[in-house]
Design a protein around this motif. Structure first.
Motif, PDB file in Angstrom:
ATOM      1  N   ASP A   1      -6.824 -71.397 -13.987  1.00 45.94           N
ATOM      2  CA  ASP A   1      -5.353 -71.085 -14.662  1.00 45.94           C
ATOM      3  C   ASP A   1      -5.016 -69.942 -13.701  1.00 45.94           C
ATOM      4  O   ASP A   1      -4.767 -68.827 -14.321  1.00 45.94           O
TER       5      ASP A   1
ATOM      6  N   TYR B   1      -7.585 -75.488 -23.814  1.00 44.18           N
ATOM      7  CA  TYR B   1      -6.525 -74.750 -23.013  1.00 44.18           C
ATOM      8  C   TYR B   1      -6.772 -75.016 -21.399  1.00 44.18           C
ATOM      9  O   TYR B   1      -7.297 -76.084 -21.220  1.00 44.18           O
TER      10      TYR B   1
ATOM     11  N   CYS C   1      -1.077 -67.893 -25.194  1.00 44.94           N
ATOM     12  CA  CYS C   1      -0.928 -67.262 -23.965  1.00 44.94           C
ATOM     13  C   CYS C   1       0.665 -66.878 -23.886  1.00 44.94           C
ATOM     14  O   CYS C   1       1.278 -65.723 -23.704  1.00 44.94           O
TER      15      CYS C   1
ATOM     16  N   GLN D   1       3.678 -63.333 -17.703  1.00 45.47           N
ATOM     17  CA  GLN D   1       3.273 -63.748 -19.134  1.00 45.47           C
ATOM     18  C   GLN D   1       2.795 -62.436 -19.897  1.00 45.47           C
ATOM     19  O   GLN D   1       2.853 -62.560 -21.010  1.00 45.47           O
TER      20      GLN D   1
ATOM     21  N   ARG E   1       4.001 -61.240 -24.324  1.00 44.64           N
ATOM     22  CA  ARG E   1       3.199 -60.752 -25.697  1.00 44.64           C
ATOM     23  C   ARG E   1       3.152 -59.735 -26.453  1.00 44.64           C
ATOM     24  O   ARG E   1       2.224 -58.993 -26.565  1.00 44.64           O
TER      25      ARG E   1
HETATM   26 MO   LIG Z   1      -2.861 -67.731 -19.903  1.00 45.59          MO
END
Ligand SMILES: [Mo]
Ligand SMILES: Nc1nc2c(c(=O)[nH]1)N[C@H]1C(S)=C(S)[C@@H](COP(=O)(O)OP(=O)(O)OC[C@H]3O[C@@H](n4cnc5c(=O)[nH]c(N)nc54)[C@H](O)[C@@H]3O)O[C@H]1N2
Ligand SMILES: Nc1nc2c(c(=O)[nH]1)N[C@H]1C(S)=C(S)[C@@H](COP(=O)(O)OP(=O)(O)OC[C@H]3O[C@@H](n4cnc5c(=O)[nH]c(N)nc54)[C@H](O)[C@@H]3O)O[C@H]1N2
Ligand code: SF4
Length: 681
Positions: free
Chosen positions: A18, A117, A147, A302, A306
Motif C-alpha cells: 500500500d 485492508y 486510514c 493521509q 487523521r
Molecule cells: Mo493507509
C-alpha cells in the motif's frame, strides 16, 4: 508461467504494498526459486532500486518459508498463545463453513464481522474475497475507517470525487507544490527521491514535524501545530483575496459557496492565524502568494486528515484551490489519490455487487467494543490486515479477541499478532506466488504482478481460498467461482490497455494516457451542482457544517503531549517487523521528543519513558530531536505488539477517537502524559 525450468531468468513484476510508488521489480529466478528481488531499471518510478525496507524484507522474511504460514492451522492452545496444529484445507474450510452456517441460521450473518485492508493492493487478492463476504451478508469493518475515510468523504463533498487527482506527470508545469500532511521520504520514497528532487517547482512542506521530506528537497517547511490546517488554509485565502490573487472568473463559473466563507476569510488575518497555527505571519503571506500565483499543486497527505476535524481541514484546503483557480489546468490540482477508474478499471467487475445480500458496516474505531459484545459479534474473519497491530484500542481489542466464544479466522502470509488469536488460520500465497494486477493510487499506470514461484507448503492465493470457501459453504452463484484468468482478462478488457495479461506481464508497467491527464479541465465537477461545492448541501444534510470552518485544534491539555504516529521508513504499516534485518534497522520502540519536553520531564536521550492516557500505557526509549516541536511526541506506527517488551504498540494509546467524517480514525489527535518509565498511576 513455468516455475520448474533450470535456467536463470529475470521476471518483471510489481510491488503490491500500500505505497504511492508501486515499484516495478525484477525477480531473478533459478530452478523455479526466486534468488533475488531487485528494482526494475525500466520502471519510471523505481529506476532500478527498491526502497530500503523492501530490498531487505523481500530478500529476507518474504522468501523464508520458515517465517511463513504454510499450512492451514487449528488452535490447540489459549487464544493469543499462537499454539496451533496443522490441518488439511478440507478440514479448515469445513470447520469454517460449519460455524459460519450455524451463525447465519441461528443469529443472522450480521454477527459475522470481517476486516480487510491493503496488506496487498493486488486487485484480485484485495477485492475478489469481498464477493464472498457480501454474499454471506457479513458485517464489513469499513477498511478506510482506519486510514483515509475522512479525506475521501471531504473531497467527495467538495469536488464530487476524491479519486481524480492531478497527474504527477504534469508537475513539470507547476511553479509550486505543497506537500501538505504527507511524508513521501517515508511513504513514497521514490517519489521523494526523484519526483520531488527533480521538479523545478518550489516545494513547500506543511507538516508539524521536520520530516525527511521537509529537510531534503523542499525549499520551505511550514511547521504548523497539529490539527491547525484548516485555519492555515483560511489564512492563505485571506492573503490571496487581499492581494487580488483570486480567480474570479473561475469562481463565478465553477464554484458554489465562496460568499458563504468570505467573512471567515476576511477575519483570518495572517496575524490571527499565526497565533493559532504557530506559523509566522510573513510565512503565511509568502506561501499564499506563491500558491495563488500558481500554477500550484497540492499533495494532500493521509496523515493530515487523521485528526478530529480532519474532514473540515480537507474541505478548507479544497476551498483554497477553488477560489484561487488552482485546479483543472496543467501544473495545478489536488491529489489525494488517483482511483482505478482513471485507468478504466471498473471496480464492479471485481466486487460483483449483484452477489451482495445487503451487508452492513462498522468503523474500526468501534471494533473493540463490538467484538466484546456477543450480541453483536459471534465470528471475526480477518484477511489482508493485522488489526491487533493497526486498529485502535489495542488492549480492549485483545481482550475482546480472547473471547472463547468468538469464532475467529485469520488469513495472512505471516503469523501476526492477529493470527495468534485465530481458531482457524488460512495460509495465503504472497505476491511472488500468484498473478494479479496493480493499479497504483498516484500514477496513471497499470502493472502486472507475476507469479514467479510456487507458494511454500500449502499456501494459496486469496482468490483461490475464497472460491474454495464458497464451495464449502454450498454456494452456487457463479460469480463466487470466477477464475483468475477470467478476472484478469475482463478487467484488462475494460481498460485502454490493448493486450492480455501476458502482454502486461511482459511490459511490467504501462502508462495508459499519452499526455498528462488534467482532471476537471472543462470546469465541470461531479457534484450535484456540477461546481466545486465549498457550500455543500450534502454535508449539511449529513449533519455537518454547510461550509468549512477556520478551525484550529488548541495545544494539548496541560501536562500532556500530542501523539503523532505516522509511517515509518523501515516498515509498511504493520508489515516487516518480523524481518531480522528490519528489526536491526528500527531498533527499540522510541518516542521522539523536543529537547524542552524531555528536559521538563527530566529525561535524557536513551532513557526509558512511559506514555500514558485513558486508553493505556506504553514504554518507549526517549530520542531527543529538534525535528519534533514542543508539545508533540512522535512514535512511528507498525510494530508487532507481541514482539515488543511492552506487549503493545502505539495503538494501545488510541481509544478510538473519530474524525468528523465517516467514523474515520483521529489517530493523530491522541494525547498522553509522559512519565519516567514505570512511573505514573
Ligand atoms: Mo493507509
Ligand atoms: N497508530 C497508527 N495506527 C495506524 C496508522 C497510523 O498512522 N498510526 N495507519 C493506519 C493505516 S493508514 C492503515 S492502512 C492501517 C494498515 O494496517 P494493516 O492493514 O494491518 O497493515 P499491513 O501491514 O499493510 O497489512 C496487514 C497484513 O496483510 C498481510 N498480507 C500481505 N499480503 C497478503 C496477501 O496476499 N494475502 C493475505 N491474506 N494477507 C496478506 C500482511 O502479512 C500483514 O500482516 O494501519 C492503520 N493504523
Ligand atoms: N514506509 C512506509 N510507507 C508507507 C506506509 C508505511 O507504513 N511505511 N504506509 C502506507 C499507507 S497505508 C499510507 S495510508 C500512506 C500514508 O502516508 P502519508 O500520506 O505520507 O501519511 P502519514 O505517514 O500517515 O503522515 C504524513 C505526515 O502527516 C503529518 N501530520 C500529522 N498530523 C498532522 C496535521 O495535523 N497536519 C499536517 N499538516 N500534518 C500532520 C505527520 O507528521 C507525517 O509526517 O503511506 C503508505 N506508505
Ligand atoms: S514499498 Fe513502495 S517504495 Fe518499497 S518497493 Fe514497494 S512500491 Fe517501491
Amino acid at each position: 508461467m513455468p516455475t520448474t525450468d533450470t535456467t536463470r531468468r529475470r521476471v518483471k513484476t510489481t510491488c503490491p504494498r500500500d505505497c504511492y510508488d508501486a515499484c516495478g521489480m525484477v525477480a531473478v529466478v533459478e530452478d523455479g526459486r526466486v534468488r533475488k528481488v531487485l528494482g526494475d531499471p525500466d520502471h519510471a518510478i523505481a529506476r532500478g532500486a527498491l526502497c530500503g525496507k523492501c530490498a531487505i524484507a523481500y530478500n529476507g522474511v518474504w522468501r523464508d518459508p520458515s517465517a511463513r504460514l504454510t499450512t492451514p492451522l487449528r488452535r490447540i492452545g489459549a487464544k493469543g498463545d499462537g499454539a496451533f496444529a496443522p490441518i488439511s484445507w478440507e478440514e479448515a474450510l469445513a470447520a469454517i463453513a460449519d460455524r459460519l452456517s450455524g451463525i447465519v441460521a441461528n443469529s443472522g450473518p450480521a454477527r459475522i464481522l470481517h476486516a480487510h485492508y491493503t496488506g496487498t493492493v493486488g486487485l484480485l487478492a484485495g477485492w475478489f474475497p469481498t464477493r464472498f463476504f457480501a454474499h454471506l451478508g457479513a458485517t464489513e469493518v469499513d477498511p478506510d475507517s482506519v486510514c483515509n475515510k475522512a479525506g475521501h468523504m471531504a473531497l467527495d463533498y467538495v469536488l464530487g470525487t476524491s479519486l481524480d487527482g492531478f497527474d504527477p506527470e504534469s508537475a513539470s508545469d507547476a511553479a509550486t507544490i505543497l506537500v501538505w500532511g504527507a511524508n513521501p521520504s517515508h511513504s513514497a520514497p521514490h517519489m521523494h527521491k526523484h519526483w520531488l528532487r527533480e521538479t523545478p517547482a518550489r516545494v513547500i512542506v506543511i507538516d508539524p514535524v521536520t520530516t525527511g521530506t521537509a529537510s531534503a528537497f523542499a525549499q520551505d517547511h511550514v511547521k504548523l501545530r497539529p490539527g491547525t490546517d484548516a485555519a492555515l488554509a483560511f489564512g492563505l485565502m485571506h492573503v490571496a483575496r487581499r492581494e487580488n490573487l483570486l480567480d474570479e472568473a473561475f469562481v463565478a463559473r465553477s464554484v458554489l459557496g465562496y460568499d458563504a466563507i468570505e467573512a471567515a476569510i476576511e477575519a483570518a488575518t495572517p496575524e490571527a492565524i499565526a497565533a493559532l497555527t504557530g506559523v509566522p505571519a510573513e510565512t503565511i503571506a509568502d506561501v499564499a502568494r506563491a500558491y495563488a500565483r500558481g500554477p500550484s499543486m497540492i499533495w494532500l497527505g493521509q496523515g493530515m486528515q487523521r485528526t478530529r476535524r480532519g474532514g473540515n481541514a480537507f474541505r478548507a484546503i479544497a476551498a483554497l484551490a477553488a477560489i484561487t483557480g488552482q485546479i483543472g489546468k496543467t501544473g495545478a490540482g489536488l491529489c489525494y489519490m488517483n482511483g482505478p477508474a482513471t485507468r478504466g478499471i471498473d471496480m464492479a467487475l471485481l466486487t460483483a455487487p449483484e452477489v451482495a445480500r445487503d451487508p452492513g458496516s462498522v468503523s474500526h474505531m468501534d471494533l473493540a467494543r463490538i467484538l466484546a459484545d456477543p450480541a453483536r459479534a459471534e465470528a471475526f474473519f480477518t484477511w489482508n490486515c493485522n488489526p491487533l497491530a493497526s486498529s485502535p484500542d489495542q488492549a480492549s481489542l485483545r481482550a475482546a479477541m480472547a473471547r472463547e466464544d468468538l469464532f475467529t479466522v485469520a488469513c495472512d502470509v505471516f503469523p501476526t499478532d492477529t493470527v495468534a488469536f485465530a481458531d482457524i488460520v488460512l495460509p495465503a500465497a504472497s505476491f511472488l506466488e500468484c498473478d494479479d494486477i496493480v493499479a497504483p493510487y498516484f500514477h496513471h499506470t497499470l502493472s502486472a504482478q507475476v507469479k514467479v514461484e510456487e507458494p511454500p507448503g500449502e499456501a494459496l492465493p486469496n482468490a483461490e481460498i475464497f472460491r474454495r470457501l464458497a464451495a464449502a459453504m454450498g454456494y452456487d452463484h457463479p460469480a463466487l467461482f470466477e477464475t483468475d484468468e477470467s478476472l484478469l482478462s475482463r478487467i484488462l478488457a475494460a481498460t485502454p490497455f490493448e493486450g492480455d495479461f501476458a502482454a502486461l506481464a511482459a511490459a511490467g508497467t504501462v502508462r495508459l494516457h499519452d499526455a498528462p491527464r488534467i482532471p476537471f479541465a472543462d470546469g465541470i465537477f461531479p457534484t450535484p451542482s456540477g461546481r466545486i461545492e465549498i457550500a455543500s448541501a450534502r454535508a449539511q444534510a449529513d449533519g455537518l457544517p454547510l461550509v468549512p470552518e477556520p478551525h484550529a485544534d488548541g495545544p494539548p491539555t496541560s501536562g500532556r503531549l500530542r501523539i503523532l504516529s505516522p509511517a515509518c521508513a523501515w516498515q509498511m504499516n504493520a508489515s516487516y517487523a518480523n524481518d531480522p534485518g528490519i528489526a536491526r534497522q528500527i531498533g527499540p520502540a522510541r518516542v521522539h521528543l523536543h529537547p524542552d519536553d524531555a528536559a521538563a520531564a527530566g529525561l535524557a536521550d536513551g532513557d526509558p519513558a512511559t506514555l500514558e492516557n485513558e486508553a493505556g500505557r506504553l514504554d518507549l526509549a526517549v530520542r531527543i530531536s529538534e525535528a519534533v516541536q514542543p508539545g508533540v511526541a512522535l512514535v512511528y506506527k507498525g510494530r508487532w505488539p507481541g514482539r515488543e517488551p511492552a506487549g503493545a504498540n502505539v495503538n494501545v494509546l488510541h481509544a478510538g477517537a473519530k474524525a468528523d467524517l465517516g467514523g474515520s480514525t483521529a489517530v493523530h489527535s491522541l494525547e498522553a502524559t509522559l512519565v519516567p518509565a514505570g512511573g505514573g498511576s
